[in-house]
Design an enzyme around this catalytic site. Structure first.
Site, PDB file in Angstrom:
ATOM      1  CG  ASP A 176      -1.777  -0.772   1.329  1.00 43.71           C
ATOM      2  OD1 ASP A 176      -2.324  -1.270   0.121  1.00 43.71           O
ATOM      3  OD2 ASP A 176      -2.534  -0.913   2.396  1.00 43.71           O
ATOM      4  CG  ASP A 226      -7.050  -4.674   1.355  1.00 39.17           C
ATOM      5  OD1 ASP A 226      -7.561  -4.488   0.265  1.00 39.17           O
ATOM      6  OD2 ASP A 226      -6.679  -3.744   2.230  1.00 39.17           O
ATOM      7  CG  ASP A 233      -5.508  -0.735   5.057  1.00 41.50           C
ATOM      8  OD1 ASP A 233      -6.126  -1.177   4.173  1.00 41.50           O
ATOM      9  OD2 ASP A 233      -4.856   0.380   5.155  1.00 41.50           O
TER      10      ASP A 233
HETATM   11  P1  ATP Z   1      -3.448   2.765  -0.087  1.00 46.68           P
HETATM   12  O1  ATP Z   1      -4.335   1.799  -0.668  1.00 46.68           O
HETATM   13  O2  ATP Z   1      -2.172   3.126  -0.489  1.00 46.68           O
HETATM   14  O3  ATP Z   1      -3.608   3.012   1.479  1.00 46.68           O
HETATM   15  P2  ATP Z   1      -5.582   5.243  -0.257  1.00 46.68           P
HETATM   16  O4  ATP Z   1      -5.326   5.295   1.363  1.00 46.68           O
HETATM   17  O5  ATP Z   1      -5.176   6.407  -0.740  1.00 46.68           O
HETATM   18  O6  ATP Z   1      -4.146   4.361  -0.533  1.00 46.68           O
HETATM   19  P3  ATP Z   1      -7.909   4.426  -0.141  1.00 46.68           P
HETATM   20  O7  ATP Z   1      -8.089   4.317   1.487  1.00 46.68           O
HETATM   21  O8  ATP Z   1      -8.765   3.315  -0.944  1.00 46.68           O
HETATM   22  O9  ATP Z   1      -6.652   4.207  -0.526  1.00 46.68           O
HETATM   23  O10 ATP Z   1      -8.625   5.808  -0.530  1.00 46.68           O
HETATM   24  C1  ATP Z   1      -8.704   6.078  -1.891  1.00 46.68           C
HETATM   25  C2  ATP Z   1      -9.224   7.449  -2.026  1.00 46.68           C
HETATM   26  O11 ATP Z   1     -10.338   7.709  -1.428  1.00 46.68           O
HETATM   27  C3  ATP Z   1      -8.285   8.421  -1.709  1.00 46.68           C
HETATM   28  O12 ATP Z   1      -7.504   8.873  -2.518  1.00 46.68           O
HETATM   29  C4  ATP Z   1      -9.345   9.529  -1.011  1.00 46.68           C
HETATM   30  O13 ATP Z   1      -9.363  10.472  -2.154  1.00 46.68           O
HETATM   31  C5  ATP Z   1     -10.359   9.061  -0.733  1.00 46.68           C
HETATM   32  N1  ATP Z   1     -10.804   8.552   0.635  1.00 46.68           N
HETATM   33  C6  ATP Z   1      -9.602   8.286   1.528  1.00 46.68           C
HETATM   34  N2  ATP Z   1     -10.271   8.075   2.748  1.00 46.68           N
HETATM   35  C7  ATP Z   1     -11.413   8.951   2.775  1.00 46.68           C
HETATM   36  C8  ATP Z   1     -12.251   9.312   3.856  1.00 46.68           C
HETATM   37  N3  ATP Z   1     -11.964   9.255   5.127  1.00 46.68           N
HETATM   38  N4  ATP Z   1     -13.303  10.139   3.401  1.00 46.68           N
HETATM   39  C9  ATP Z   1     -13.633  10.377   2.060  1.00 46.68           C
HETATM   40  N5  ATP Z   1     -12.542   9.958   1.192  1.00 46.68           N
HETATM   41  C10 ATP Z   1     -11.545   9.215   1.466  1.00 46.68           C
END
Ligand code: ATP
Length: 941
Positions: free
Chosen positions: A373, A681, A677
């Protein structure tokens, strides 16, 4: 002659039969015990309680609790009454059974039989020593096994679950063990239910109850009461301990804890103590069994050969055959391998990699691809809002970290938020559509909850807003929680005159699809998608994480928020750019992985440009090409298999894409470690060869599915775990490489003596036992503590299919055995030639063997690297300590009278020691020469 002593033959046969019967009975007993446990697992619980027929209010009344949860003092009193919320420990063997189990081993049977027959032959001293050694061996095994089990138990406790519960009116994170009946518990997707709960609120709540009912399809949960006779699997208003939330949110009241829960009452369901084993250990145990059988057959043949061809008496040959068996069977090996494994697992835990399933320790050494990630693993997950763009203005935010001191700037000048209503509205939405909290702790500010939401709170405060006041002005009535599938979060609020509003934040692409207008000064305008997309690209290309914020009024007095309410008429307010710099350690670890032949791939839910920028900053091999989830959807499996090999950055992916990627990489014969996480997944983590869950930000569901949990969520810890995994495997191989030639050498000495018709053997069975025992607890054990070899991360991953005993390995075991035999025999004969007594000659033989082992231990520290240097000779303090101890033991063995009497040896003078050291050091130089030739050949290839 054999015929002259028929009674002895009868005894020997009878004892052999007894040994076989005891072995079979022992084996059957274990099988039955395992079967009994399996049966217990499938039995249904006894009678069940009737919490499901009470409605929410009745449950609260029954448990004497209000909707704000318990007071801490009351909770403590209840804890005293009900005991901790822990399932009963699985039944483990008591110390006596564990001690007795040490005797359930073919070698011990052989030794016991030998001890009895030796006694019958009236060799009381030998019989006594044999039995004494058997006891000491069992005691050592008992202590070592206990230590290894303790180490694993301690590591398992590092993974103790937590729960979010209301105490004193505040939502608090508690140890699940501290929950008591009456506690109000908050649930969200990925949580493991910590106790039996009567649900009070369920929002899209789905729970997978396979642990309890065996049914793996998640059940939709509701809050209404159900008839008394509803079977367990259909009690949809209950959530049972040990089951997993796969979707949605909810609140429940704890009704039963610990052993009183449904799962606690099927006591056998608690996962049993994991066996201390891995594929390599099993393979070696199997090899050991075959070897033992072959050695017993060889001993029998030798017995017949000696009696029939060489004219030995049956009594003499019996002792010789026992000596041979004792010499050749590597009895210390399984224990040393177990200890090596336990030490490795403990060392990994020390480097923040907690192993949940032991075979992963070995697999780690073969990993060729790590799929990681981005957020929090490769980056620091300490976010700061640095930019805020509305349709008309571009603001910058000053300040660092979560410290709310800082300002909002426009063109470099401090800007008062209230001057711009669009900015104010965007910040208000960011504070309201937010579950995080900011608390001052030890001079700095800490975020409870999602770090990104924490950063938004900080931005709001910098803009002069007060989150608490805002929350009381516009209380939240409902929400759609963030899930990585839809990539946004939405909340519904109302004000004090009944007006309702929806606030949404999420990935810009997702929000742009839902917006038809954008906020401008004095009203709204048609949305300009191209404008927003261009701004988003600009921020993302700098490695910033980009979030869009939108809002719209809702129907007056609305209380429910569902997907359809959001529609396509949202009003875009702003884009927010957040900085999340890469971790320094991750950059270094990516470099280490590259040298170690491991390909690192970033698989993120974030935007493609952000992903590429961060990939470049952490130094991924191929950071200029990115595949998005949409690209993956458009690819067939063959194309994906090909592309997956070269592409290192994947953006806007969902958990399903992760699963597909793992599968395709595995089809190309890659051994894959994958991080994760979220609850979704879990399939990819299970499928990966090493599933790695996040310890801090990971859900319980992900941890359950993973082989390894990172205590610090840090990519660098995966690289450390791989290094330790490679080291453990090396150390296991070193133990084999060290122990087998010792046995080979001893066996050859005994065999040689019989073949040449010696009547006085160079080594007696008890002397062989002494050598094996004393070297196993000193020298071989020291190898278990070997630190990683200097070049361990400078070579490609091990081929998972390669057997342990390669021809090169067998060759070394073979020729070292021969060196040991020639040296021991030679010095023994030399002593006899010099008219020394047989006791003195045997003292020389034993010491020669032990000193050979001391020198060979130095060789064995590195499998192929040279040890004739400072690090090689002195790099492991345990080795030096073990050698020192062993020399003391040997001096005692040779010069103390009781030892001389017990073992049949006599004192030798110092000139003999010089000879011993000169002869035995030869092994050190010969093996180093062989390593050098091997290295040269490899270089030439
Ligand atoms: P990784 O998979 O590397 O942890 P990530 O945390 O960016 O990456 P996701 O958690 O799937 O992946 O988030 C994808 C997208 O969703 C983010 O780029 C953001 O734009 C949006 N996002 C993440 N967290 C939130 C939240 N709590 N509320 C609203 N939008 C969110």
């Amino acid at each position: 002659m054999l015929a002259s002593n028929p009674t002895l033959i009868y005894w020997t046969l009878a004892i052999l039969v007894l040994v076989s019967v005891a072995f079979l009975v022992g084996w059957r007993f274990r099988r039955n015990a395992i079967n009994r446990r399996a049966v217990a697992r499938t039995q249904p619980p006894a009678e069940s309680r009737s919490w499901h027929q009470l409605d929410a209010d009745q449950t609260l009344t029954e448990l004497e609790v209000t909707e704000t949860g318990l007071e801490t003092s009351e909770a403590l009193a209840r804890l005293e009454r009900h005991g901790p919320n822990r399932l009963p420990e699985p039944e483990t063997r008591g110390p006596l059974m564990r001690f007795l189990a040490q005797f359930h081993n073919v070698l011990i049977y052989v030794l016991l039989a030998a001890g009895v027959v030796t006694g019958l032959l009236q060799h009381w001293l030998d019989a006594g020593v044999i039995l004494g050694v058997v006891l000491i061996n069992a005691a050592i095994g008992f202590v070592q096994e206990g230590k290894a089990e303790d180490a694993l138990r301690a590591i398992r406790q590092m993974l103790s679950p937590h729960a979010m519960a209301w105490r004193d009116g505040r939502l608090t994170t508690l140890d699940a063990a501290d929950l008591v009946p009456g506690d109000l518990v908050q649930l969200q997707s990925g949580d493991k239910i910590p106790a039996d709960l009567r649900l009070l609120r369920a929002k899209g709540l789905q729970i997978e109850e396979a642990a309890l009912t065996g049914e793996s399809v998640p059940v939709d949960k509701v809050v209404g009461a159900l008839p008394l006779e509803t079977p367990l699997a259909d009690r949809r208003c209950m959530a049972y301990s040990g089951t997993l939330v796969t979707h949605g949110q909810g609140t429940g009241i704890v009704v039963e804890t610990g052993a009183e829960t449904e799962i606690g009452r099927i006591s056998a369901l608690v996962s049993g103590v994991e066996q201390l084993t891995t594929p390599l250990l099993r393979q070696m145990a199997q090899f050991g069994r075959w070897l033992t059988a072959a050695i017993l057959a060889l001993a029998t043949l030798t017995f017949c050969f000696g009696v029939l061809v060489r004219d030995y008496t049956a009594a003499e040959m019996f002792l010789a055959a026992v000596g041979l068996a004792v010499a050749a069977i590597p009895e210390g090996l399984p224990a040393i391998m177990t200890i090596t494994l336990a030490i490795g697992v403990r060392r990994m835990a020390g480097r923040n990699a907690i192993i949940r399933r032991l075979p992963a320790v070995e697999t780690l050494g073969t990993v060729g691809v790590i799929c990681s990630d981005k957020t929090g693993t490769l980056t620091r997950n300490e976010m700061t809002v640095s930019r805020l763009l509305t349709a008309e203005r571009a603001f910058t935010l000053s300040g660092t970290g979560y410290d709310p001191h800082g300002a909002i700037l426009l063109d470099g000048e401090s800007y008062a938020t209230q001057q711009d209503p669009v900015l104010t509205e965007a910040l208000r939405a960011a504070l309201l559509c937010n579950d995080a909290a900011l608390t001052p702790a030890e001079g700095e500010w800490r975020v409870e909850g999602d770090p990104m939401e924490g950063a938004l709170l900080v931005a709001g405060i910098k803009g002069g807003l007060d989150p608490e006041m805002l929350a009381s002005e516009l209380p939240r009535t409902d929400l759609i929680p963030f899930e990585s599938e839809h990539k946004f979060m939405a909340t519904l609020h109302h004000d004090h005159v009944g007006e309702s509003f929806i606030f949404v934040k999420g990935a810009p692409e997702a929000l742009l699809e839902m917006c038809s207008r954008q906020r401008v000064a004095g009203g709204t305008a048609d949305i300009d998608r191209a404008f927003w997309l261009e701004r988003m690209e600009g921020l993302a290309a700098q490695g910033q994480r980009v979030l869009a914020i939108a809002a719209r009024p809702a129907e007056r007095h609305a209380t429910d928020l569902v997907f359809d309410d959001l529609g396509r008429d949202l009003v875009m307010l702003a884009l927010v750019g957040l900085m999340d710099p890469p971790r320094e350690e991750a950059i270094a670890a990516v470099e280490v992985c590259a040298r170690a032949g491991i390909r690192v791939k970033m698989i993120t839910g974030d935007h493609a440009s952000t992903a590429m920028a961060i990939a470049g900053q952490v130094g991924l091999a191929n950071s200029n090409v990115v595949l998005t989830g949409r690209d993956l959807d458009a690819m067939d499996e063959d194309t994906l298999r090909r592309r997956a090999e070269e592409v290192d950055v994947y953006a806007r992916v969902t958990p399903e894409h992760k699963l597909r990627l793992v599968q395709r990489l595995q089809e190309s014969d890659r051994i894959v470690a994958m991080t994760g996480d979220g609850v979704n997944d879990a399939p990819a983590l299970k499928r990966a060869d090493v599933g790695v869950a996040m310890g801090i930000n990971g859900t319980e569901a992900a941890k359950e599915a993973a082989e390894m949990v990172l205590a610090d969520d840090n990519f660098a810890s995966i690289a450390s775990a791989v290094e330790e995994g490679r080291t453990v495997y090396d150390n296991l191989k070193k133990a084999i490489l060290f122990i087998l030639p010792t046995n080979g050498g001893e066996a050859l000495v005994v065999l040689g003596a019989i073949l040449f018709g010696f009547h006085q053997f160079p080594l007696t069975p008890v002397q062989i036992l002494w050598v094996n025992m004393i070297t196993a607890v000193t020298l071989a054990l020291a190898l278990a503590f070997e630190p990683p070899e200097p070049g361990v991360m400078g070579r490609p991953p091990r081929n998972a299919r390669e057997p342990v005993l390669t021809p090169a390995f067998l060759w070394r075991i073979g020729y070292v055995s021969v060196i040991l035999m020639i040296g021991t025999f030679g010095l023994f004969l030399w002593e006899l030639e010099r008219d020394a007594s047989i006791e003195q000659a045997r003292a020389v033989a034993v010491n020669t063997l032990v000193f050979f082992e001391i020198f060979y231990l130095l060789n064995s520290r590195y499998i192929n690297a040279p040890v004739l240097n400072r690090a090689g000779l002195t790099g492991n303090p345990y080795v030096l300590l073990a050698i020192g101890l062993l020399v003391l033991f040997q001096l005692a063995f040779t010069y103390l009278e009781p030892m001389q009497a017990l073992f049949g040896v006599a004192a030798i003078d110092w000139t003999v020691w010089v000879r011993i050291v000169l002869v035995t050091s030869s092994v050190l130089f010969i093996v180093e020469l062989e390593k050098w030739l091997t290295r040269r050949r490899r270089l030439a290839d």
